[in-house]
Design a protein around this motif. Structure first.
Motif, PDB file in Angstrom:
ATOM      1  N   LEU A   1     142.357  11.356 -25.285  1.00 45.65           N
ATOM      2  CA  LEU A   1     142.753  12.751 -25.469  1.00 45.65           C
ATOM      3  C   LEU A   1     142.663  13.187 -26.929  1.00 45.65           C
ATOM      4  O   LEU A   1     142.459  14.368 -27.216  1.00 45.65           O
ATOM      5  CB  LEU A   1     144.171  12.967 -24.944  1.00 45.65           C
ATOM      6  CG  LEU A   1     144.337  12.915 -23.415  1.00 45.65           C
ATOM      7  CD1 LEU A   1     145.799  12.841 -23.041  1.00 45.65           C
ATOM      8  CD2 LEU A   1     143.675  14.128 -22.769  1.00 45.65           C
TER       9      LEU A   1
ATOM     10  N   PRO B   1     138.251  14.139 -27.458  1.00 42.16           N
ATOM     11  CA  PRO B   1     138.725  15.174 -26.537  1.00 42.16           C
ATOM     12  C   PRO B   1     137.637  15.712 -25.609  1.00 42.16           C
ATOM     13  O   PRO B   1     137.927  16.077 -24.468  1.00 42.16           O
ATOM     14  CB  PRO B   1     139.237  16.269 -27.486  1.00 42.16           C
ATOM     15  CG  PRO B   1     139.520  15.578 -28.768  1.00 42.16           C
ATOM     16  CD  PRO B   1     138.531  14.463 -28.877  1.00 42.16           C
TER      17      PRO B   1
ATOM     18  N   THR C   1     137.349  14.247 -22.184  1.00 42.51           N
ATOM     19  CA  THR C   1     138.482  14.371 -21.272  1.00 42.51           C
ATOM     20  C   THR C   1     138.584  15.750 -20.615  1.00 42.51           C
ATOM     21  O   THR C   1     139.618  16.082 -20.031  1.00 42.51           O
ATOM     22  CB  THR C   1     139.797  14.078 -22.014  1.00 42.51           C
ATOM     23  OG1 THR C   1     139.999  15.082 -23.026  1.00 42.51           O
ATOM     24  CG2 THR C   1     139.763  12.707 -22.657  1.00 42.51           C
ATOM     25  N   LYS C   2     137.522  16.525 -20.691  1.00 40.24           N
ATOM     26  CA  LYS C   2     137.557  17.836 -20.032  1.00 40.24           C
ATOM     27  C   LYS C   2     136.153  18.190 -19.554  1.00 40.24           C
ATOM     28  O   LYS C   2     135.159  17.795 -20.160  1.00 40.24           O
ATOM     29  CB  LYS C   2     138.085  18.914 -20.964  1.00 40.24           C
ATOM     30  CG  LYS C   2     137.348  19.025 -22.285  1.00 40.24           C
ATOM     31  CD  LYS C   2     138.061  19.964 -23.238  1.00 40.24           C
ATOM     32  CE  LYS C   2     137.358  19.984 -24.602  1.00 40.24           C
ATOM     33  NZ  LYS C   2     138.061  20.822 -25.578  1.00 40.24           N
TER      34      LYS C   2
ATOM     35  N   TYR D   1     143.975  13.768 -13.087  1.00 34.02           N
ATOM     36  CA  TYR D   1     143.365  15.087 -13.188  1.00 34.02           C
ATOM     37  C   TYR D   1     144.447  16.157 -13.352  1.00 34.02           C
ATOM     38  O   TYR D   1     145.466  16.126 -12.659  1.00 34.02           O
ATOM     39  CB  TYR D   1     142.562  15.426 -11.937  1.00 34.02           C
ATOM     40  CG  TYR D   1     141.482  14.440 -11.572  1.00 34.02           C
ATOM     41  CD1 TYR D   1     140.149  14.682 -11.886  1.00 34.02           C
ATOM     42  CD2 TYR D   1     141.793  13.267 -10.893  1.00 34.02           C
ATOM     43  CE1 TYR D   1     139.157  13.781 -11.543  1.00 34.02           C
ATOM     44  CE2 TYR D   1     140.805  12.358 -10.543  1.00 34.02           C
ATOM     45  CZ  TYR D   1     139.487  12.617 -10.868  1.00 34.02           C
ATOM     46  OH  TYR D   1     138.522  11.710 -10.531  1.00 34.02           O
TER      47      TYR D   1
ATOM     48  N   TRP E   1     141.004  18.791 -16.895  1.00 33.00           N
ATOM     49  CA  TRP E   1     141.335  17.809 -17.925  1.00 33.00           C
ATOM     50  C   TRP E   1     141.543  16.480 -17.209  1.00 33.00           C
ATOM     51  O   TRP E   1     142.187  16.424 -16.153  1.00 33.00           O
ATOM     52  CB  TRP E   1     142.621  18.197 -18.664  1.00 33.00           C
ATOM     53  CG  TRP E   1     142.491  19.416 -19.514  1.00 33.00           C
ATOM     54  CD1 TRP E   1     142.301  19.465 -20.865  1.00 33.00           C
ATOM     55  CD2 TRP E   1     142.568  20.793 -19.076  1.00 33.00           C
ATOM     56  NE1 TRP E   1     142.255  20.775 -21.305  1.00 33.00           N
ATOM     57  CE2 TRP E   1     142.406  21.612 -20.223  1.00 33.00           C
ATOM     58  CE3 TRP E   1     142.736  21.412 -17.839  1.00 33.00           C
ATOM     59  CZ2 TRP E   1     142.415  22.993 -20.165  1.00 33.00           C
ATOM     60  CZ3 TRP E   1     142.743  22.791 -17.771  1.00 33.00           C
ATOM     61  CH2 TRP E   1     142.593  23.568 -18.930  1.00 33.00           C
ATOM     62  N   THR E   2     141.016  15.399 -17.757  1.00 34.70           N
ATOM     63  CA  THR E   2     141.070  14.134 -17.033  1.00 34.70           C
ATOM     64  C   THR E   2     141.214  12.951 -17.977  1.00 34.70           C
ATOM     65  O   THR E   2     140.698  12.971 -19.103  1.00 34.70           O
ATOM     66  CB  THR E   2     139.805  13.954 -16.170  1.00 34.70           C
ATOM     67  OG1 THR E   2     139.907  12.748 -15.410  1.00 34.70           O
ATOM     68  CG2 THR E   2     138.562  13.891 -17.029  1.00 34.70           C
TER      69      THR E   2
ATOM     70  N   LYS F   1     138.408  24.461 -14.387  1.00 27.59           N
ATOM     71  CA  LYS F   1     138.409  23.711 -15.634  1.00 27.59           C
ATOM     72  C   LYS F   1     139.329  22.511 -15.431  1.00 27.59           C
ATOM     73  O   LYS F   1     140.468  22.667 -14.977  1.00 27.59           O
ATOM     74  CB  LYS F   1     138.903  24.563 -16.797  1.00 27.59           C
ATOM     75  CG  LYS F   1     138.824  23.856 -18.149  1.00 27.59           C
ATOM     76  CD  LYS F   1     139.175  24.795 -19.293  1.00 27.59           C
ATOM     77  CE  LYS F   1     139.009  24.096 -20.636  1.00 27.59           C
ATOM     78  NZ  LYS F   1     139.323  25.009 -21.774  1.00 27.59           N
TER      79      LYS F   1
END
Length: 267
Positions: free
Chosen positions: A81, A85, A88-89, A32, A71-72, A69
């Motif tokens: 990613l 994309p 992943t967020k 994360y 991103w993962t 927010k």
């Protein structure tokens, strides 16, 4: 026709397929990177009792409410990613409290909301009580003069809507850079609750979320404003705010590995 398939498919999560490609949550580790604003406040401990199940104990009503927010990357599948994309967020809002268990201080989240299915299901596996909501937060842009990054005097805001009802709204005014983030208060503990449906195993256990590789970016502190609203399927209005201490903006990252069970057969 003879069935020559293996006796089971070893998929980590549903849906179960031979390849595992369709599963909603790939296995850990889960990485994360988080940008968040939040408000540190003290709540009426007697009201907090209604959302802190035993064997956890309320410490002093200290809590933290945030909008973030995130991103993962799930299961070290870094190609997501660029392959997908959007997967992943996600956005998240939550309420955390300082609690005590067996004489030690922990962090516990009685409420949490996200805007996508993957983090919601992954959260339930770990014990986070995630629901779906619409969540938004102020964002910087390096070419937006006056709003290209955290600075003294900059104002930021965020909110969470659950089924069209605003349940969280906050605003912070940044004042100064500090060295430490306001959370966690201690290791995170959550309840894993998977009830038996007629036959089957009833799971009700307390687990400590195991995390590693913590990194903290800039931490800014300032003034904070916070409004919590109830709804038909929420209980935030019961959490009486006694004192708002500070507002915060910060970035951090970490890795989650799973859960260590502390107590089983609760209830």
């Amino acid at each position: 026709m003879e069935d020559v398939r293996e006796s089971y498919y070893n998929t980590f999560s549903l849906p179960i397929t031979k390849s595992g490609k369709s599963q909603i949550v790939p296995p850990p580790p889960w990485i994360y990177a988080i940008e968040m604003i939040g408000v540190k406040a003290y709540f009426d401990p007697n009201k907090v009792l209604d959302v802190i199940p035993p064997p956890l104990e309320v410490e002093d009503g200290e809590g933290f409410v945030y909008v973030a927010k995130i991103w993962t990357v799930s299961g070290n599948i870094w190609e997501m990613l660029y392959e997908d994309p959007e997967e992943t967020k996600y956005m998240e809002a939550a309420i955390a409290f300082k609690v005590r268990y067996n004489g030690k201080i922990y962090t516990y989240f009685p409420f949490m909301w996200v805007d996508k299915d993957l983090p919601m299901i992954r959260g339930w596996l770990l014990g986070y009580p995630k629901k779906l909501a619409h969540i938004s937060i102020s964002e910087f842009h390096k070419l937006l003069d006056g709003y290209n990054g955290p600075n003294s005097g900059v104002k930021m805001g965020g909110y969470a809507l659950r089924n069209g009802k605003e349940i969280i709204r906050m605003k912070i005014t940044l004042k100064e850079k500090v060295s430490q983030p306001p959370i966690p208060f201690g290791p995170i503990v959550q309840f894993r609750r998977f009830p038996a449906v007629q036959d089957g195993t009833d799971v009700y256990e307390l687990g400590q979320v195991i995390s590693s590789d913590f990194r903290v970016g800039e931490v800014w502190r300032g003034e904070g404003e916070l409004i919590l609203n109830g709804s038909v399927n929420e209980e935030l209005e019961t959490l009486k705010i006694n004192k708002i201490e500070r507002g915060y903006y910060f970035n951090w990252s970490f890795k989650q590995l799973g859960t260590k069970i502390l107590a089983k057969n609760i209830g």
